[in-house]
Motif scaffolding. Structure first.
Motif, mmCIF file in Angstrom:
data_model
loop_
_atom_site.group_PDB
_atom_site.id
_atom_site.type_symbol
_atom_site.label_atom_id
_atom_site.label_comp_id
_atom_site.label_asym_id
_atom_site.label_seq_id
_atom_site.Cartn_x
_atom_site.Cartn_y
_atom_site.Cartn_z
ATOM 1 N N SER A 117 0.824 -1.207 0.000
ATOM 2 C CA SER A 117 0.000 0.000 0.000
ATOM 3 C C SER A 117 0.858 1.257 0.000
ATOM 4 O O SER A 117 2.025 1.252 0.419
ATOM 5 N N VAL A 118 0.241 2.343 -0.494
ATOM 6 C CA VAL A 118 0.833 3.685 -0.464
ATOM 7 C C VAL A 118 -0.319 4.678 -0.344
ATOM 8 O O VAL A 118 -1.399 4.455 -0.909
ATOM 9 N N GLN A 119 -0.106 5.765 0.384
ATOM 10 C CA GLN A 119 -0.990 6.930 0.350
ATOM 11 C C GLN A 119 -0.154 8.106 -0.152
ATOM 12 O O GLN A 119 0.904 8.391 0.421
ATOM 13 N N PHE A 120 -0.615 8.766 -1.222
ATOM 14 C CA PHE A 120 0.159 9.897 -1.744
ATOM 15 C C PHE A 120 -0.765 11.049 -2.100
ATOM 16 O O PHE A 120 -1.980 10.879 -2.247
ATOM 17 N N ASN A 121 -0.178 12.237 -2.223
ATOM 18 C CA ASN A 121 -0.946 13.437 -2.505
ATOM 19 C C ASN A 121 -1.342 13.515 -3.977
ATOM 20 O O ASN A 121 -0.526 13.232 -4.860
ATOM 21 N N ILE A 122 -2.590 13.899 -4.224
ATOM 22 C CA ILE A 122 -3.052 14.162 -5.578
ATOM 23 C C ILE A 122 -3.670 15.558 -5.620
ATOM 24 O O ILE A 122 -4.069 16.116 -4.599
ATOM 25 N N ARG A 145 -6.245 0.681 -15.720
ATOM 26 C CA ARG A 145 -5.494 1.441 -14.715
ATOM 27 C C ARG A 145 -4.287 0.602 -14.306
ATOM 28 O O ARG A 145 -4.436 -0.515 -13.792
ATOM 29 N N HIS A 146 -3.126 1.154 -14.554
ATOM 30 C CA HIS A 146 -1.854 0.502 -14.188
ATOM 31 C C HIS A 146 -1.341 1.129 -12.911
ATOM 32 O O HIS A 146 -1.248 2.358 -12.810
ATOM 33 N N ILE A 147 -1.010 0.287 -11.945
ATOM 34 C CA ILE A 147 -0.457 0.756 -10.674
ATOM 35 C C ILE A 147 0.889 0.095 -10.451
ATOM 36 O O ILE A 147 1.024 -1.127 -10.602
ATOM 37 N N ALA A 148 1.866 0.897 -10.059
ATOM 38 C CA ALA A 148 3.159 0.361 -9.626
ATOM 39 C C ALA A 148 3.540 1.028 -8.306
ATOM 40 O O ALA A 148 3.469 2.261 -8.188
ATOM 41 N N LEU A 149 3.866 0.217 -7.339
ATOM 42 C CA LEU A 149 4.349 0.705 -6.034
ATOM 43 C C LEU A 149 5.818 0.322 -5.901
ATOM 44 O O LEU A 149 6.207 -0.787 -6.250
ATOM 45 N N PHE A 150 6.596 1.266 -5.377
ATOM 46 C CA PHE A 150 8.033 1.037 -5.236
ATOM 47 C C PHE A 150 8.449 1.126 -3.782
ATOM 48 O O PHE A 150 7.955 1.982 -3.035
ATOM 49 N N ARG A 151 9.372 0.272 -3.404
ATOM 50 C CA ARG A 151 10.060 0.415 -2.125
ATOM 51 C C ARG A 151 11.524 0.682 -2.452
ATOM 52 O O ARG A 151 12.148 -0.074 -3.194
ATOM 53 N N TRP A 152 12.036 1.800 -1.950
ATOM 54 C CA TRP A 152 13.406 2.202 -2.275
ATOM 55 C C TRP A 152 14.415 1.406 -1.454
ATOM 56 O O TRP A 152 14.178 1.095 -0.285
ATOM 57 N N ALA A 153 15.546 1.174 -2.065
ATOM 58 C CA ALA A 153 16.637 0.509 -1.364
ATOM 59 C C ALA A 153 17.156 1.398 -0.237
ATOM 60 O O ALA A 153 17.093 2.629 -0.315
ATOM 61 N N THR A 154 17.647 0.763 0.805
ATOM 62 C CA THR A 154 18.271 1.487 1.901
ATOM 63 C C THR A 154 19.368 2.405 1.354
ATOM 64 O O THR A 154 20.167 1.983 0.519
ATOM 65 N N GLY A 209 3.060 8.916 4.718
ATOM 66 C CA GLY A 209 3.422 8.511 6.077
ATOM 67 C C GLY A 209 2.263 8.396 7.050
ATOM 68 O O GLY A 209 2.474 8.457 8.258
ATOM 69 N N ILE A 210 1.038 8.192 6.518
ATOM 70 C CA ILE A 210 -0.111 8.051 7.418
ATOM 71 C C ILE A 210 -0.568 6.606 7.555
ATOM 72 O O ILE A 210 -1.510 6.322 8.289
ATOM 73 N N GLY A 211 0.074 5.681 6.859
ATOM 74 C CA GLY A 211 -0.288 4.268 6.958
ATOM 75 C C GLY A 211 0.832 3.456 7.571
ATOM 76 O O GLY A 211 1.948 3.944 7.752
ATOM 77 N N GLY A 212 0.534 2.233 7.885
ATOM 78 C CA GLY A 212 1.538 1.340 8.445
ATOM 79 C C GLY A 212 2.136 0.434 7.387
ATOM 80 O O GLY A 212 1.416 -0.022 6.504
ATOM 81 N N ASP A 213 3.437 0.211 7.446
ATOM 82 C CA ASP A 213 4.131 -0.739 6.572
ATOM 83 C C ASP A 213 3.844 -0.479 5.096
ATOM 84 O O ASP A 213 3.524 -1.382 4.329
ATOM 85 N N THR A 214 3.909 0.783 4.696
ATOM 86 C CA THR A 214 3.647 1.132 3.295
ATOM 87 C C THR A 214 4.895 0.980 2.439
ATOM 88 O O THR A 214 6.022 0.968 2.946
ATOM 89 N N TYR A 215 4.670 0.908 1.127
ATOM 90 C CA TYR A 215 5.744 1.133 0.177
ATOM 91 C C TYR A 215 6.070 2.644 0.172
ATOM 92 O O TYR A 215 5.400 3.431 0.839
ATOM 93 N N ASP A 216 7.082 3.020 -0.620
ATOM 94 C CA ASP A 216 7.582 4.397 -0.539
ATOM 95 C C ASP A 216 7.032 5.338 -1.602
ATOM 96 O O ASP A 216 7.076 6.569 -1.420
ATOM 97 N N LEU A 230 17.274 1.990 -7.939
ATOM 98 C CA LEU A 230 16.900 2.387 -6.575
ATOM 99 C C LEU A 230 15.960 1.390 -5.903
ATOM 100 O O LEU A 230 15.659 1.521 -4.719
ATOM 101 N N LEU A 231 15.471 0.410 -6.661
ATOM 102 C CA LEU A 231 14.393 -0.443 -6.163
ATOM 103 C C LEU A 231 14.870 -1.535 -5.219
ATOM 104 O O LEU A 231 15.782 -2.298 -5.539
ATOM 105 N N ALA A 232 14.190 -1.612 -4.066
ATOM 106 C CA ALA A 232 14.314 -2.790 -3.208
ATOM 107 C C ALA A 232 13.165 -3.752 -3.466
ATOM 108 O O ALA A 232 13.325 -4.965 -3.337
ATOM 109 N N ASP A 233 11.982 -3.194 -3.841
ATOM 110 C CA ASP A 233 10.827 -4.037 -4.108
ATOM 111 C C ASP A 233 9.854 -3.244 -4.973
ATOM 112 O O ASP A 233 9.858 -2.002 -4.971
ATOM 113 N N ARG A 234 9.008 -3.979 -5.687
ATOM 114 C CA ARG A 234 8.031 -3.371 -6.588
ATOM 115 C C ARG A 234 6.783 -4.244 -6.560
ATOM 116 O O ARG A 234 6.887 -5.472 -6.523
ATOM 117 N N ALA A 235 5.625 -3.615 -6.562
ATOM 118 C CA ALA A 235 4.354 -4.341 -6.642
ATOM 119 C C ALA A 235 3.504 -3.665 -7.700
ATOM 120 O O ALA A 235 3.457 -2.428 -7.768
#
Lengths: 100, 100
Positions: free
Chosen positions: A92-97, B4-13, B47-54, B86-91
């Protein structure tokens, strides 16, 4: 400035089409029940990408406060009770639109 | 019926804010360059959710053929060349929407 909430689900092995239909039925009720939802879309992956998750939900709300109202709404929680037992993974992600 | 195409990224440390700004700069050019993009939004998790992608990208196109044209467009591939290191993970998910 609104908030776009995205949740992607990967179903556990053995999840049936009937179970996914029950998820869709639960989610389809939410726009009528949760006034904070300005735009709402969801659906199963159509199979044109590689290594995709299985299902997506996109919820657009007007503010962070409205996102929290949606998240904690009893009807949303009831839908999550249908979804959670089927989950193998969630992203999941929440982002500004600009809108809604 | 659109896609609708969605891609979520988690950045590498260790990914820096400058690197994320370079991603945003690369993505912001795409709507002008890729005519298949009917609606396009992206942004960093707030930053309002828990365990989100970036980071999230949402691209709405009119058809599966337009999705493939977007996916394979040289300007999109150029943006992916900025993102991939930059990717650590992608969904990701592609699902049907009523529009655009």
């Amino acid at each position: 400035m609104g908030i776009r909430h995205i949740a992607l689900f990967r179903w556990a092995t053995g999840t049936t089409s009937e179970q996914v239909e029950a998820v869709e039925a639960a989610l389809s009720r939410l726009p009528e029940l949760i006034p904070q939802l300005k735009n709402y879309s969801f659906g199963a992956d159509v199979g044109i990408g590689g290594d995709t998750y299985d299902f997506a939900v996109v919820a657009d709300v007007a503010s962070e406060a409205d996102y929290l109202s949606y998240r904690d709404h009893p009807e949303h929680q009831a839908a999550l009770a249908v979804i959670r037992p089927l989950l193998a993974d969630r992203a999941s992600v929440q982002f500004n639109i600009a809108g809604p």
